[in-house]
Design an enzyme around this catalytic site. Structure first.
Site, short mmCIF file in Angstrom:
data_model
loop_
_atom_site.label_atom_id
_atom_site.label_comp_id
_atom_site.label_asym_id
_atom_site.label_seq_id
_atom_site.Cartn_x
_atom_site.Cartn_y
_atom_site.Cartn_z
N GLN A 65 1.03 -1.23 0.18
CA GLN A 65 0.06 -0.04 0.01
C GLN A 65 1.01 1.16 0.05
O GLN A 65 0.47 2.29 -0.69
CB GLN A 65 -0.89 -0.09 1.22
CG GLN A 65 -1.98 0.97 1.44
CD GLN A 65 -3.05 0.73 0.14
OE1 GLN A 65 -3.25 -0.06 -0.42
NE2 GLN A 65 -3.92 1.79 -0.26
N ALA A 95 -5.92 5.04 -0.40
CA ALA A 95 -5.66 5.06 1.00
C ALA A 95 -4.23 5.01 1.56
O ALA A 95 -3.32 4.35 0.93
CB ALA A 95 -6.26 4.02 1.80
N SER A 100 -6.13 1.27 4.57
CA SER A 100 -6.88 0.54 3.37
C SER A 100 -7.71 -0.70 3.68
O SER A 100 -7.12 -1.55 4.48
CB SER A 100 -5.95 0.35 2.48
OG SER A 100 -6.60 -0.68 1.57
N HIS A 102 -8.03 -3.13 1.87
CA HIS A 102 -7.53 -4.07 0.94
C HIS A 102 -6.47 -4.84 2.23
O HIS A 102 -6.15 -5.79 2.01
CB HIS A 102 -6.62 -3.61 -0.11
CG HIS A 102 -7.77 -3.20 -1.15
ND1 HIS A 102 -8.26 -4.35 -2.06
CD2 HIS A 102 -8.14 -2.22 -1.68
CE1 HIS A 102 -9.02 -3.83 -2.92
NE2 HIS A 102 -8.97 -2.36 -2.79
N ASP A 109 -11.48 -5.55 -5.66
CA ASP A 109 -11.74 -4.65 -6.93
C ASP A 109 -11.88 -5.40 -8.09
O ASP A 109 -11.06 -6.28 -8.39
CB ASP A 109 -10.59 -3.81 -6.99
CG ASP A 109 -10.08 -2.78 -6.03
OD1 ASP A 109 -11.20 -2.54 -5.42
OD2 ASP A 109 -9.21 -2.31 -5.80
N GLU A 157 -16.42 4.65 -5.93
CA GLU A 157 -15.46 3.63 -6.53
C GLU A 157 -16.66 2.63 -6.86
O GLU A 157 -16.82 1.69 -6.15
CB GLU A 157 -14.55 3.03 -5.44
CG GLU A 157 -13.39 4.26 -5.23
CD GLU A 157 -12.15 3.67 -4.44
OE1 GLU A 157 -12.45 2.24 -3.98
OE2 GLU A 157 -11.20 4.01 -4.17
N HIS A 160 -15.01 -1.34 -6.20
CA HIS A 160 -14.74 -1.76 -4.93
C HIS A 160 -15.89 -2.33 -3.93
O HIS A 160 -16.54 -1.48 -3.64
CB HIS A 160 -14.08 -0.52 -4.16
CG HIS A 160 -13.45 -0.98 -2.69
ND1 HIS A 160 -11.97 -1.01 -2.45
CD2 HIS A 160 -14.06 -1.48 -1.65
CE1 HIS A 160 -11.85 -1.24 -1.25
NE2 HIS A 160 -13.04 -1.49 -0.90
ZN LIG Z 1 -10.31 -1.51 -3.77
#
Ligand SMILES: [Zn+2]
Length: 198
Positions: A65, A95, A100, A102, A109, A157, A160
């Site tokens: 990230q 982020a 994040s 993730h 995603d 988004e 996402h």
């Molecule tokens: Zn994402």
């Protein structure tokens, strides 16, 4: 695992969080175990409905990230923005490490088959329409919807999605709310207290 965990700039993850996650790989991408099971069923149904989805992103480590963040920042600065402006612009869609979803293995995603990056064009695809109609049945929600930017702190988004479990996802979908609103106003009303955070 708390499937209703909020991860944001206001509520960053504790360091070492990833050590507590049990992972499983799907198409070479890592997801939290139960998330992966549900995602696999979602992908199979999408495929049989002729809406093949691409997995663009699953789990990302804090280091990865950080790398994405630095890349985005230098891209914006190369385009002429100064450091602060570049930071502000990048923060709209990316982020910081620790902030994040993730990093939890609960986020995915999506793209159209063949895509190698996320794109706003995804909104025009039949895959996006399919997800909007079906993702909640598998426990996934569109995490950063339109008109909720002031609550989520993240721009819309369309790609996402976030695993929260089917029961919570259905309530969120039916009420047109985002995860933060669900946690603030709806959780106590709708979920049996024994189910919280499962
Ligand atoms: Zn994402």
């Amino acid at each position: 695992m708390d499937y209703l965990i909020i991860v944001s700039r206001f509520e960053p993850l504790a360091e070492g969080f990833e050590n507590m996650i049990r992972f499983r790989s799907i198409r070479g991408k890592l997801f939290e175990y139960q998330t992966a099971d549900s995602l696999e069923r979602l992908l199979a149904q999408a495929e049989s409905d002729r809406c093949e989805l691409e997995l663009i992103s699953g789990y990302r480590s804090a280091d990865y990230q950080q790398l994405l963040w630095e890349k985005e920042l230098s891209k914006e600065m190369a385009a002429g923005l100064d450091y602060n402006a570049a930071k502000q612009k990048a923060a709209l869609t990316l982020a910081l490490p620790g902030e994040s979803e993730h990093q939890t293995g609960l986020a995915v995603d999506f793209g159209v088959q063949g895509d190698d990056d996320v794109s706003y064009d995804f909104i025009k695809s039949k895959q996006s329409v399919w997800l909007e109609r079906n993702a909640h049945k598998y426990g996934f929600i569109l995490r950063y919807p339109r008109m909720k930017e002031h609550i989520t702190g993240i721009a819309f988004e369309p790609w996402h999605y976030r695993y929260v479990g089917a029961e919570s996802a259905c309530i969120i979908k039916q009420n047109g709310i985002c995860l933060e609103e669900f946690l603030d106003f709806y959780q106590d009303k709708y979920l049996d207290s024994t189910n919280k955070g499962i």
